[in-house]
Design a protein around this motif. Sequence first.
Motif, PDB file in Angstrom:
ATOM      1  N   LYS A 123      36.150  79.861  23.741  1.00  0.00           N
ATOM      2  CA  LYS A 123      35.490  79.763  25.219  1.00  0.00           C
ATOM      3  C   LYS A 123      34.939  78.940  25.999  1.00  0.00           C
ATOM      4  O   LYS A 123      34.688  78.757  27.658  1.00  0.00           O
ATOM      5  CB  LYS A 123      33.590  80.248  24.499  1.00  0.00           C
ATOM      6  N   GLN A 126      37.639  79.178  28.875  1.00  0.00           N
ATOM      7  CA  GLN A 126      37.121  80.865  29.853  1.00  0.00           C
ATOM      8  C   GLN A 126      36.071  79.869  30.844  1.00  0.00           C
ATOM      9  O   GLN A 126      35.850  80.465  31.657  1.00  0.00           O
ATOM     10  CB  GLN A 126      36.836  82.008  29.179  1.00  0.00           C
ATOM     11  N   ASP A 127      34.558  79.151  29.939  1.00  0.00           N
ATOM     12  CA  ASP A 127      33.577  79.312  31.529  1.00  0.00           C
ATOM     13  C   ASP A 127      33.918  77.728  32.190  1.00  0.00           C
ATOM     14  O   ASP A 127      34.165  77.765  32.975  1.00  0.00           O
ATOM     15  CB  ASP A 127      33.222  78.113  30.823  1.00  0.00           C
ATOM     16  N   LEU A 130      36.098  80.154  34.770  1.00  0.00           N
ATOM     17  CA  LEU A 130      35.850  80.830  35.558  1.00  0.00           C
ATOM     18  C   LEU A 130      35.019  79.301  36.416  1.00  0.00           C
ATOM     19  O   LEU A 130      34.572  80.079  37.388  1.00  0.00           O
ATOM     20  CB  LEU A 130      34.597  81.827  34.937  1.00  0.00           C
ATOM     21  N   LYS A 154      39.534  85.160  34.068  1.00  0.00           N
ATOM     22  CA  LYS A 154      38.713  85.249  32.421  1.00  0.00           C
ATOM     23  C   LYS A 154      39.541  85.549  31.684  1.00  0.00           C
ATOM     24  O   LYS A 154      41.269  85.833  32.433  1.00  0.00           O
ATOM     25  CB  LYS A 154      37.893  85.886  32.633  1.00  0.00           C
ATOM     26  N   SER A 166      40.165  91.147  37.309  1.00  0.00           N
ATOM     27  CA  SER A 166      39.480  90.124  37.093  1.00  0.00           C
ATOM     28  C   SER A 166      39.074  89.419  38.668  1.00  0.00           C
ATOM     29  O   SER A 166      37.672  88.442  38.445  1.00  0.00           O
ATOM     30  CB  SER A 166      39.696  89.552  35.853  1.00  0.00           C
TER      31      SER A 166
END
Length: 169
Positions: A123, A126-127, A130, A154, A166
């Motif tokens: 995760k 992805q954080d 972004l 993402k 996205s």
Amino acid sequence: YTLTIKPASDPDSNGHSIAKASSDIKVDVEHEPWYAFKDFYGDTLEKSLIRHISDALKNKIYPFDNCQNLLLIRNHNICKLYDFDSDRGFEPDFLLYFTREKENMNYMLFVEPKGENLKEIDKWKQDFMLQIEDKAIIEGNDSGLRNYKVIGLKFYTENDNHFPDSMQE
């Protein structure tokens, strides 16, 4: 003892050419000017991403409706990114470069297909991805660098594979 190694029988699995994959993810990348290599032997999700990009290009779906110089590169020891907050590093699986002349803008996208089983563990990736568009600073002496955007997308997953949608979020 005798050790016999046989290729996996599933043509969509690792070790099999994308040109020989099942029809829903098959792409003859050797004859596609936008793919940087002659073939691709990755996993099913990665092959699905390449097929998704191929279809978006053919159907001229944003951002591919008016792009030039598109190049998709399998990132293997080419580009390593470091998290803004913790300095953890990783290499996104794909780099996607293209130009949109009407906007006078060059884009570098970082794309990471991710299995559902790894979404929570990764995760932080992805954080971080972004945040790239807002936090990345492009440095250099070339005045043309003002016309570059770097964007992390993402995760492309089996259940959330709306790339390039996205980009519009």
